[in-house]
Motif scaffolding. Structure first.
Motif, PDB file in Angstrom:
ATOM      1  N   GLY A 177       0.801  -1.214   0.000  1.00 51.21           N
ATOM      2  CA  GLY A 177       0.000   0.000   0.000  1.00 51.21           C
ATOM      3  C   GLY A 177       0.836   1.267   0.000  1.00 51.21           C
ATOM      4  N   VAL A 178       2.006   1.206   0.642  1.00 50.42           N
ATOM      5  CA  VAL A 178       2.894   2.374   0.629  1.00 50.42           C
ATOM      6  C   VAL A 178       3.307   2.688  -0.805  1.00 50.42           C
ATOM      7  CG1 VAL A 178       5.086   3.311   1.455  1.00 50.42           C
ATOM      8  CG2 VAL A 178       3.725   1.842   2.949  1.00 50.42           C
ATOM      9  N   GLY A 179       3.625   1.640  -1.569  1.00 49.69           N
ATOM     10  CA  GLY A 179       3.988   1.845  -2.968  1.00 49.69           C
ATOM     11  C   GLY A 179       2.842   2.415  -3.786  1.00 49.69           C
ATOM     12  N   PHE A 180       1.645   1.883  -3.587  1.00 47.66           N
ATOM     13  CA  PHE A 180       0.486   2.405  -4.313  1.00 47.66           C
ATOM     14  C   PHE A 180       0.216   3.860  -3.951  1.00 47.66           C
ATOM     15  CE2 PHE A 180      -0.799  -2.165  -4.771  1.00 47.66           C
ATOM     16  CZ  PHE A 180      -0.871  -2.164  -6.152  1.00 47.66           C
ATOM     17  N   HIS A 181       0.344   4.180  -2.668  1.00 48.19           N
ATOM     18  CA  HIS A 181       0.110   5.563  -2.251  1.00 48.19           C
ATOM     19  C   HIS A 181       1.208   6.488  -2.784  1.00 48.19           C
ATOM     20  CE1 HIS A 181      -2.955   5.013   1.245  1.00 48.19           C
ATOM     21  NE2 HIS A 181      -3.253   4.269   0.200  1.00 48.19           N
ATOM     22  N   ALA A 182       2.438   5.984  -2.853  1.00 49.41           N
ATOM     23  CA  ALA A 182       3.524   6.779  -3.432  1.00 49.41           C
ATOM     24  C   ALA A 182       3.238   7.059  -4.905  1.00 49.41           C
ATOM     25  CB  ALA A 182       4.855   6.053  -3.275  1.00 49.41           C
ATOM     26  N   TYR A 183       2.693   6.051  -5.588  1.00 52.28           N
ATOM     27  CA  TYR A 183       2.303   6.259  -6.992  1.00 52.28           C
ATOM     28  C   TYR A 183       1.191   7.296  -7.084  1.00 52.28           C
ATOM     29  CZ  TYR A 183       0.199   5.272 -11.546  1.00 52.28           C
ATOM     30  OH  TYR A 183      -0.325   5.382 -12.808  1.00 52.28           O
ATOM     31  N   GLY A 184       0.244   7.242  -6.124  1.00 48.05           N
ATOM     32  CA  GLY A 184      -0.828   8.236  -6.116  1.00 48.05           C
ATOM     33  C   GLY A 184      -0.300   9.643  -5.908  1.00 48.05           C
ATOM     34  N   PRO A 231       0.919   0.839   6.488  1.00 52.04           N
ATOM     35  CA  PRO A 231       1.665  -0.052   7.394  1.00 52.04           C
ATOM     36  C   PRO A 231       0.899  -0.473   8.635  1.00 52.04           C
ATOM     37  CG  PRO A 231       3.092   1.707   6.606  1.00 52.04           C
ATOM     38  CD  PRO A 231       1.710   2.045   6.154  1.00 52.04           C
ATOM     39  N   ALA A 232      -0.193   0.224   8.963  1.00 50.62           N
ATOM     40  CA  ALA A 232      -0.998  -0.190  10.110  1.00 50.62           C
ATOM     41  C   ALA A 232      -1.513  -1.618   9.911  1.00 50.62           C
ATOM     42  CB  ALA A 232      -2.165   0.772  10.310  1.00 50.62           C
ATOM     43  N   PHE A 233      -1.817  -1.989   8.671  1.00 50.63           N
ATOM     44  CA  PHE A 233      -2.272  -3.355   8.402  1.00 50.63           C
ATOM     45  C   PHE A 233      -1.170  -4.370   8.729  1.00 50.63           C
ATOM     46  CE2 PHE A 233      -5.532  -1.516   5.421  1.00 50.63           C
ATOM     47  CZ  PHE A 233      -6.631  -2.057   6.056  1.00 50.63           C
ATOM     48  N   ALA A 234       0.077  -4.028   8.382  1.00 53.77           N
ATOM     49  CA  ALA A 234       1.186  -4.942   8.672  1.00 53.77           C
ATOM     50  C   ALA A 234       1.382  -5.096  10.178  1.00 53.77           C
ATOM     51  CB  ALA A 234       2.466  -4.430   8.015  1.00 53.77           C
ATOM     52  N   ALA A 235       1.248  -4.002  10.912  1.00 60.30           N
ATOM     53  CA  ALA A 235       1.394  -4.060  12.368  1.00 60.30           C
ATOM     54  C   ALA A 235       0.315  -4.930  12.990  1.00 60.30           C
ATOM     55  CB  ALA A 235       1.338  -2.645  12.946  1.00 60.30           C
ATOM     56  N   LEU A 236      -0.903  -4.785  12.538  1.00 66.81           N
ATOM     57  CA  LEU A 236      -2.011  -5.572  13.077  1.00 66.81           C
ATOM     58  C   LEU A 236      -1.860  -7.047  12.723  1.00 66.81           C
ATOM     59  CD1 LEU A 236      -4.818  -3.018  12.271  1.00 66.81           C
ATOM     60  CD2 LEU A 236      -4.197  -3.800  14.554  1.00 66.81           C
ATOM     61  N   ALA A 237      -1.355  -7.317  11.523  1.00 69.57           N
ATOM     62  CA  ALA A 237      -1.115  -8.713  11.132  1.00 69.57           C
ATOM     63  C   ALA A 237      -0.051  -9.348  12.029  1.00 69.57           C
ATOM     64  CB  ALA A 237      -0.679  -8.780   9.672  1.00 69.57           C
ATOM     65  N   LEU A 238       0.959  -8.568  12.400  1.00 69.28           N
ATOM     66  CA  LEU A 238       2.002  -9.075  13.286  1.00 69.28           C
ATOM     67  C   LEU A 238       1.429  -9.404  14.666  1.00 69.28           C
ATOM     68  CD1 LEU A 238       5.027  -9.663  13.579  1.00 69.28           C
ATOM     69  CD2 LEU A 238       5.352  -7.268  14.229  1.00 69.28           C
ATOM     70  N   ALA A 239       0.561  -8.528  15.164  1.00 65.44           N
ATOM     71  CA  ALA A 239      -0.091  -8.805  16.454  1.00 65.44           C
ATOM     72  C   ALA A 239      -0.989 -10.030  16.350  1.00 65.44           C
ATOM     73  CB  ALA A 239      -0.900  -7.589  16.888  1.00 65.44           C
TER      74      ALA A 239
END
Length: 274
Positions: free
Chosen positions: A222-229, A254-262
């Motif tokens: 998502g960071v890459g997609f948002h950077a493209y945006g 990245p909040a999604f990645a943090a939640l997946a880690l939890a």
């Protein structure tokens, strides 16, 4: 890495990553608001301290003598996030039209401060589990088996993040087909974690883990997609000072990645029958 020793470190890492997302997001949003209210500095300081103590905990540098200070940092993050949610709700309601789609789109985001509270809660859970790691008692959080409590918290966190992403992507009219991904896969992960919390069965864990892995990948991609945006805004990255504020938020995915880690930490505890 066994569940009792590994889960606290994963939770510290999740708290730090979520704190990083909050720090970058609130810095951009409050800069756009010119820090009109002195209290707008609070989430920056709180999330920064959460990153520091979370990173140290994830690295295993979490000595017992520092436990009280770390717990204080995490507790302050919970309080700061709760206060911020109240301020953001007030910001939405005081505008003409009150609770309307327009205000939800463009006023202070309701879900952003809650992420700071969630970061603090993961940190406090890590602290609690770390203290119980050397005992023979069954780890518990809020009088519930630790795995089930964490699975429920992760489920709620993912659901809230999906709601915020869905609101912003709806504002963007889902003009890119990839904008549907954060509102399709993560909700399934949220349901899988809710299932693990309410009716834990080993046969469901593999699916839940797979969905969490995809959710984490979406958070990074998502960071890459948002950077493209941002690059598609007028002037692209040459006009970064304006486009970072008006384009899709880089720190949000990245909040999604943090939640997946939890969530992975919760599943580890469940699989260990904790």
């Amino acid at each position: 890495m066994d569940a009792r020793s590994g889960s606290p470190r994963r939770l510290h890492a999740a708290a730090a990553l979520l704190g990083l997302s909050v720090l970058a997001d609130s810095a951009l949003e409050h800069w756009r608001g010119s820090f009109e209210n002195p209290g707008m500095v609070t989430p920056l300081l709180s999330s920064l301290m959460t990153i520091v103590v979370g990173a140290r905990g994830a690295a295993g540098r979490a000595g017992a003598e520092q436990g009280r200070a770390r717990s204080g940092v995490y507790a302050s993050a919970v309080a700061a996030g709760a206060a911020g949610t109240g301020f953001h709700a007030y910001n939405v309601l005081r505008r003409p039209g009150g609770l309307s789609w327009m205000n939800l789109f463009y006023a202070a985001p309701l879900g952003a401060p809650a992420a700071l509270s969630l970061s603090g809660l993961f940190g406090l859970a890590a602290q609690r589990l770390g203290r119980q790691a050397g005992t023979r008692t069954r780890p518990k959080l809020l009088r519930l088996p630790a795995g089930r409590a964490l699975a429920a918290l992760t489920s709620l966190g993912i659901a809230g993040t999906v709601a915020e992403a869905g609101l912003l992507h709806f504002r963007g009219a889902f003009q890119n087909p990839f904008m549907w991904l954060p509102v399709t896969v993560p909700p399934l992960a949220s349901l899988a974690m809710a299932r693990a919390a309410t009716a834990p069965r080993r046969r469901h864990y593999r699916l839940a883990r797979a969905l969490l892995n995809v959710t984490a990948v979406l958070g990074i991609a998502g960071v890459g997609f948002h950077a493209y945006g941002v690059s598609r805004q007028m002037g692209g990255w040459r006009n970064a000072r304006q486009n970072l504020l008006s384009g899709p938020p880089l720190p949000a995915p990245p909040a999604f990645a943090a939640l997946a880690l939890a969530g992975r930490a919760a599943l580890s505890l469940l699989e260990a029958r904790q």
